[in-house]
Write a protein that holds these residues in place. Structure first.
Motif, PDB file in Angstrom:
ATOM      1  N   PHE A  55       0.822  -1.272   0.042  1.00 34.92           N
ATOM      2  CA  PHE A  55       0.105   0.068  -0.041  1.00 34.92           C
ATOM      3  C   PHE A  55       0.745   1.263   0.104  1.00 34.92           C
ATOM      4  N   ILE A  56       0.619   2.217  -0.830  1.00 39.70           N
ATOM      5  CA  ILE A  56       1.687   3.039  -1.142  1.00 39.70           C
ATOM      6  C   ILE A  56       0.949   4.442  -1.030  1.00 39.70           C
ATOM      7  N   ALA A  57       1.499   5.513  -0.359  1.00 38.10           N
ATOM      8  CA  ALA A  57       1.063   6.775  -0.348  1.00 38.10           C
ATOM      9  C   ALA A  57       2.057   7.606  -0.326  1.00 38.10           C
ATOM     10  N   GLY A  58       1.934   9.179  -0.665  1.00 41.56           N
ATOM     11  CA  GLY A  58       2.630  10.051  -0.528  1.00 41.56           C
ATOM     12  C   GLY A  58       2.756  11.171  -1.981  1.00 41.56           C
ATOM     13  N   SER A  59       3.723  11.832  -2.008  1.00 38.58           N
ATOM     14  CA  SER A  59       3.915  12.556  -3.276  1.00 38.58           C
ATOM     15  C   SER A  59       4.609  11.660  -4.404  1.00 38.58           C
ATOM     16  N   ARG A  60       4.896  12.632  -5.558  1.00 38.69           N
ATOM     17  CA  ARG A  60       5.536  11.947  -6.575  1.00 38.69           C
ATOM     18  C   ARG A  60       7.071  11.491  -6.069  1.00 38.69           C
ATOM     19  N   VAL A  61       7.556  12.217  -5.373  1.00 40.96           N
ATOM     20  CA  VAL A  61       8.908  12.184  -4.869  1.00 40.96           C
ATOM     21  C   VAL A  61       9.173  11.214  -3.470  1.00 40.96           C
ATOM     22  N   LEU A  62       8.186  11.629  -2.565  1.00 38.68           N
ATOM     23  CA  LEU A  62       8.464  11.110  -1.290  1.00 38.68           C
ATOM     24  C   LEU A  62       7.194  10.428  -1.092  1.00 38.68           C
ATOM     25  N   ARG A  63       7.355   8.846  -0.419  1.00 40.24           N
ATOM     26  CA  ARG A  63       6.557   7.800  -0.585  1.00 40.24           C
ATOM     27  C   ARG A  63       6.532   6.943   0.524  1.00 40.24           C
ATOM     28  N   LEU A  64       5.363   6.801   1.452  1.00 37.06           N
ATOM     29  CA  LEU A  64       5.529   5.427   2.301  1.00 37.06           C
ATOM     30  C   LEU A  64       4.935   4.407   1.693  1.00 37.06           C
ATOM     31  N   ALA A  65       5.274   3.194   1.809  1.00 36.50           N
ATOM     32  CA  ALA A  65       5.042   1.859   1.482  1.00 36.50           C
ATOM     33  C   ALA A  65       4.828   1.043   2.698  1.00 36.50           C
ATOM     34  N   PHE A  66       3.597   0.405   2.735  1.00 38.57           N
ATOM     35  CA  PHE A  66       3.300  -0.610   3.694  1.00 38.57           C
ATOM     36  C   PHE A  66       2.914  -1.867   3.031  1.00 38.57           C
ATOM     37  N   MET A  67       3.692  -2.913   3.883  1.00 40.22           N
ATOM     38  CA  MET A  67       3.796  -4.227   3.039  1.00 40.22           C
ATOM     39  C   MET A  67       3.262  -5.311   3.967  1.00 40.22           C
ATOM     40  N   LEU A  68       2.333  -6.144   3.600  1.00 46.34           N
ATOM     41  CA  LEU A  68       2.046  -7.311   4.418  1.00 46.34           C
ATOM     42  C   LEU A  68       1.627  -8.467   3.425  1.00 46.34           C
TER      43      LEU A  68
END
Length: 213
Positions: free
Chosen positions: A107-120
């Motif tokens: 699951f990915i969120a954020g801007s074009r440059v900086l993003r937070l990814a959550f994996m499960l």
């Protein structure tokens, strides 16, 4: 504690998703990961342990087919095992070298440059080799010392998060991943010793590098 961290990550993911307004385009990435595993085994009855630090690294494939949601596959060479806390009695460590294959929703969120990814997701691993380090008087030997593990396969669940910085030359990231086995290292029907559980656990801290295909 783990539930609280996962809940906070979920809230952060929702907040960042609401801010993301760029038009979505499917994307595929191929990359590498490397870092350190801090491993132990959850025994019942419990055994006092210190974390065993080992190296881990491999290949990562990610395909993002929907806004903020994708699939991530990995093929890693990962170290696991445990190190027993024997006070002044000596030293016992068992290092396990495994091929580790997680299949995770990302699951990915954020801007074009900086993003937070959550994996499960689930994982399966196969033990390539094991090595014991024993410096204990024979009178304090536990029954499984010097005896190889019978099972080679392990399965369980893994999850964590990563912070990624996307540039023209690729995506650089830092991540923390926790893995917990659902299978036991030692059989439940042993004649010489018995554990209700002997499940591998590992906390991976490392970095990733992706290129967009």
């Amino acid at each position: 504690m783990l539930k609280r961290i996962l809940f906070q990550l979920f809230i952060s993911f929702i907040a960042l998703s609401l801010k993301a307004q760029d038009q979505f385009k499917p994307s595929t990435y191929l990359g590498i990961n490397a870092g350190i595993n801090f491993a132990r085994v959850s025994f019942r009855p419990s055994i006092r342990q210190n974390l065993l630090s080992t190296v881990s690294g491999g290949l990562v494939f990610r395909h993002v087919s929907e806004p903020h949601i994708g699939l991530q596959l990995e093929f890693d060479y990962a170290g696991k095992g445990w190190s027993e806390d024997l006070d002044s009695l000596g030293t016992y460590k068992r290092s396990l070298q495994t091929y580790h294959l997680p299949v995770q929703a990302v699951f990915i969120a954020g801007s074009r440059v900086l993003r937070l990814a959550f994996m499960l997701g689930p994982y399966v691993s196969w033990m390539k080799e094991e090595k014991e380090t024993i410096s204990v008087d024979t009178s304090h030997f536990r029954p499984y010392y010097t005896k190889p593990l019978e099972g080679k396969w392990e399965f369980g669940f893994t999850g964590g998060f990563g912070l990624e910085f996307h540039t023209r030359i690729g995506a650089f990231g830092l991540r923390a991943i926790y893995s917990n086995s659902l299978s036991n290292l030692f059989p439940l029907n042993s004649d010489t010793f018995y554990y209700n559980a002997s499940r591998s656990q590992a906390l991976h801290a490392g970095f990733t590098y992706f290129i967009k295909l």
